[in-house]
Design a protein around this motif. Sequence first.
Motif, PDB file in Angstrom:
ATOM      1  N   GLU A 594       0.801  -1.304  -0.010  1.00 36.73           N
ATOM      2  CA  GLU A 594      -0.076   0.309  -0.031  1.00 36.73           C
ATOM      3  C   GLU A 594       0.876   1.112  -0.067  1.00 36.73           C
ATOM      4  O   GLU A 594       0.476   2.364  -0.603  1.00 36.73           O
ATOM      5  CB  GLU A 594      -1.155   0.043   1.100  1.00 36.73           C
ATOM      6  CG  GLU A 594      -2.020   1.118   1.127  1.00 36.73           C
ATOM      7  CD  GLU A 594      -3.077   1.125   2.282  1.00 36.73           C
ATOM      8  OE1 GLU A 594      -3.880   1.870   2.503  1.00 36.73           O
ATOM      9  OE2 GLU A 594      -2.727   0.062   3.051  1.00 36.73           O
ATOM     10  N   GLU A 599      -2.943   5.155  -3.449  1.00 37.54           N
ATOM     11  CA  GLU A 599      -4.203   5.614  -3.967  1.00 37.54           C
ATOM     12  C   GLU A 599      -4.991   4.494  -4.741  1.00 37.54           C
ATOM     13  O   GLU A 599      -6.176   4.572  -4.994  1.00 37.54           O
ATOM     14  CB  GLU A 599      -4.115   6.668  -4.931  1.00 37.54           C
ATOM     15  CG  GLU A 599      -3.217   8.183  -4.404  1.00 37.54           C
ATOM     16  CD  GLU A 599      -3.145   9.162  -5.307  1.00 37.54           C
ATOM     17  OE1 GLU A 599      -2.748  10.299  -4.894  1.00 37.54           O
ATOM     18  OE2 GLU A 599      -3.311   8.771  -6.800  1.00 37.54           O
ATOM     19  N   LEU A 601      -5.997   1.565  -3.180  1.00 38.45           N
ATOM     20  CA  LEU A 601      -6.905   0.912  -2.676  1.00 38.45           C
ATOM     21  C   LEU A 601      -8.450   1.417  -2.646  1.00 38.45           C
ATOM     22  O   LEU A 601      -9.374   0.823  -2.614  1.00 38.45           O
ATOM     23  CB  LEU A 601      -6.582   0.868  -0.983  1.00 38.45           C
ATOM     24  CG  LEU A 601      -7.674   0.121  -0.068  1.00 38.45           C
ATOM     25  CD1 LEU A 601      -7.735  -1.596  -0.554  1.00 38.45           C
ATOM     26  CD2 LEU A 601      -6.976   0.149   1.382  1.00 38.45           C
ATOM     27  N   GLU A 602      -8.335   2.901  -2.560  1.00 39.31           N
ATOM     28  CA  GLU A 602      -9.716   3.532  -2.822  1.00 39.31           C
ATOM     29  C   GLU A 602     -10.269   3.153  -4.145  1.00 39.31           C
ATOM     30  O   GLU A 602     -11.517   3.076  -4.335  1.00 39.31           O
ATOM     31  CB  GLU A 602      -9.510   5.094  -2.577  1.00 39.31           C
ATOM     32  CG  GLU A 602     -10.994   5.763  -2.636  1.00 39.31           C
ATOM     33  CD  GLU A 602     -10.440   7.419  -2.400  1.00 39.31           C
ATOM     34  OE1 GLU A 602     -11.500   8.076  -2.635  1.00 39.31           O
ATOM     35  OE2 GLU A 602      -9.574   7.739  -2.095  1.00 39.31           O
ATOM     36  N   PHE A 603      -9.444   3.162  -5.126  1.00 42.69           N
ATOM     37  CA  PHE A 603      -9.845   2.984  -6.485  1.00 42.69           C
ATOM     38  C   PHE A 603     -10.544   1.347  -6.656  1.00 42.69           C
ATOM     39  O   PHE A 603     -11.442   1.407  -7.516  1.00 42.69           O
ATOM     40  CB  PHE A 603      -8.815   3.054  -7.460  1.00 42.69           C
ATOM     41  CG  PHE A 603      -8.996   2.735  -8.816  1.00 42.69           C
ATOM     42  CD1 PHE A 603      -9.566   3.791  -9.572  1.00 42.69           C
ATOM     43  CD2 PHE A 603      -8.650   1.570  -9.591  1.00 42.69           C
ATOM     44  CE1 PHE A 603      -9.980   3.661 -10.992  1.00 42.69           C
ATOM     45  CE2 PHE A 603      -9.011   1.354 -10.763  1.00 42.69           C
ATOM     46  CZ  PHE A 603      -9.702   2.683 -11.610  1.00 42.69           C
ATOM     47  N   TYR A 605     -11.963  -0.170  -4.437  1.00 38.84           N
ATOM     48  CA  TYR A 605     -13.363  -0.061  -3.574  1.00 38.84           C
ATOM     49  C   TYR A 605     -14.340   0.380  -4.865  1.00 38.84           C
ATOM     50  O   TYR A 605     -15.382  -0.245  -5.269  1.00 38.84           O
ATOM     51  CB  TYR A 605     -13.353   0.559  -2.381  1.00 38.84           C
ATOM     52  CG  TYR A 605     -12.735  -0.087  -1.357  1.00 38.84           C
ATOM     53  CD1 TYR A 605     -12.792  -1.296  -1.058  1.00 38.84           C
ATOM     54  CD2 TYR A 605     -11.978   0.966  -0.575  1.00 38.84           C
ATOM     55  CE1 TYR A 605     -12.140  -1.746  -0.005  1.00 38.84           C
ATOM     56  CE2 TYR A 605     -11.166   0.239   0.715  1.00 38.84           C
ATOM     57  CZ  TYR A 605     -11.379  -1.034   1.027  1.00 38.84           C
ATOM     58  OH  TYR A 605     -10.592  -1.725   1.942  1.00 38.84           O
ATOM     59  N   GLU A 606     -13.952   1.374  -5.243  1.00 41.28           N
ATOM     60  CA  GLU A 606     -14.944   2.152  -6.346  1.00 41.28           C
ATOM     61  C   GLU A 606     -15.185   1.099  -7.428  1.00 41.28           C
ATOM     62  O   GLU A 606     -16.385   1.146  -8.069  1.00 41.28           O
ATOM     63  CB  GLU A 606     -14.378   3.378  -6.716  1.00 41.28           C
ATOM     64  CG  GLU A 606     -14.229   4.668  -5.715  1.00 41.28           C
ATOM     65  CD  GLU A 606     -13.839   5.983  -6.365  1.00 41.28           C
ATOM     66  OE1 GLU A 606     -13.201   5.723  -7.259  1.00 41.28           O
ATOM     67  OE2 GLU A 606     -13.512   6.803  -5.636  1.00 41.28           O
TER      68      GLU A 606
END
Length: 621
Positions: A594, A599, A601-603, A605-606
Amino acid sequence: MAAAAVDSAMEVVPALAEEAAPEAGGLGCLVNLPGEVLEYILCSGSLTAADIGRVSSTCRRLRELCQSSGKVWKEQFRVRWPSLMKHYSPTDYVNWLEEYKVRQKAGLEARKIVASFSKRFFSEHVPCNGFSDIENLEGPEIFFEDELVCILNMEGRKALTWKYYAKKILYYLRQQKILNNLKAFLQQPDDYESYLEGAVYIDQYCNPLSDISLKDIQAQIDSIVELVCKTLRGINSRHPSLAFKAGESSMIMEIELQSQVLDAMNYVLYDQLKFKGNRMDYYNALNLYMHQVLIRRTGIPISMSLLYLTIARQLGVPLEPVNFPSHFLLRWCQGAEGATLDIFDYIYIDAFGKGKQLTVKECEYLIGQHVTAALYGVVNVKKVLQRMVGNLLSLGKREGIDQSYQLLRDSLDLYLAMYPDQVQLLLLQARLYFHLGIWPEKVLDILQHIQTLDPGQHGAVGYLVQHTLEHIERKKEEVGVEVKLRSDEKHRDVCYSIGLIMKHKRYGYNCVIYGWDPTCMMGHEWIRNMNVHSLPHGHHQPFYNVLVEDGSCRYAAQENLEYNVEPQEISHPDVGRYFSEFTGTHYIPNAELEVRYPEDLEFVYETVQNIYSAKKENIDE
């Protein structure tokens, strides 16, 4: 009345565990019970070790019941770590409280070291000295191993990084112990003929995470011997083998009586238990592991022969191993005791071929060539093990998908333990480590040893020394962690992220992304060999590092990948190196990965949310 007293006391015990100064009434109710009842309650499993410690401090009677070497602390130890009980003899005096403390401390230390491995060795293979922390820990080694096994057996799809490094540490520790045992075994005199024991060491070394022991394998063979004895009893109820006790090394001298044993063996092994030579999958390493031979009831000539020989000797038939070319055999003496014998005084037994008995001429027909008399001679344990390891070595060289070359590495270790000065194998080992980019310091040590043994190898040695030193220097010059931000303009074309489960459009394999580059970062030769220029976007597109379900690691172009709308776990050995958890839809990167892709991890999820929202809409429609 007794049951009511137990129920009442069970209610009092937790209260005693929570209160430093229990009321006299509750304490009196408890201590007035018979000792057996009190002991039953304290061993019932409802109390933790901390509870027992507090209860034992309330009065003298409870302190005596909870003495460190008594049943209460023994039960606490057994419930917490049941697999360790096999290491204790019922007749030994054991301070169970002290054992509990030592085991708990060892577990905490082991977990601390496992947790540190990802941070220390994420960017490289664990070096040779990387395990020194574990080796230098105080306390019984079995306690550390047990904690590592506990980590590996943690339920669910979490703690993947912990499991990854716990497995590596356990693999190393067990192999070191097994290799030391093998070296000690090889120091036995030549007349020490425990062929099975040597074969089990090889099995254990190549499968250090499996629960393999000589005792268990011998027990399985003993059960086969019992079946043979049952059949033998029907042939000759007075056969002397039936009177043999377990562990005896008696031999039967009459050929007719020996023949009866072999007939009974052939019936049980090949007709009743359906053992057979593995002709369909001959070049499979499992055929050489004795525990697998017994489970799968198949093997190759040498492993089948060792099983056959062990059973025969336990029943008094003095068969001997013959290192026959291309097909391992056993020989059975037909000549008179004390007479001068030649190769024609023996019958040769093909355990791979259902115990078929062969003449010298038939042996030559079996392999299709004439051989000298010397090749019909008996061989000692070390030569038998050399042939077994040689077979594994050949299989290891044939490995394709396994990019770690684990079988080749293991078989080289075993062969060099027996013959440490084999220059060509030392050179192969050095080249293998160099190819894998691991243990450069060990490569230099091996090369120095080769130069001492054979100065004529200076050409090959010099080349490897030069490039190994260059590798070490490059590692020293490496800068800190490279951080890749999706928000950077140069990364605008990157569509996927680490942790996503993908499918290759052309080859159909499933994989998980563990790294990406905005364009292909491989050299011109690789680009040419992989025909990257034939892709519509060529090498000027994002490329992804992926772990593939077949165990390989690949570098795939973005246009060749697509989302896997039915994601599943990727059974790759290195998943835990990069990811800490599988959620059912994607992998969550561990802390070290990570940091490099902060950046992503957030991508992820989306992306996952969008994929499944679209999938749900399609289903609804």
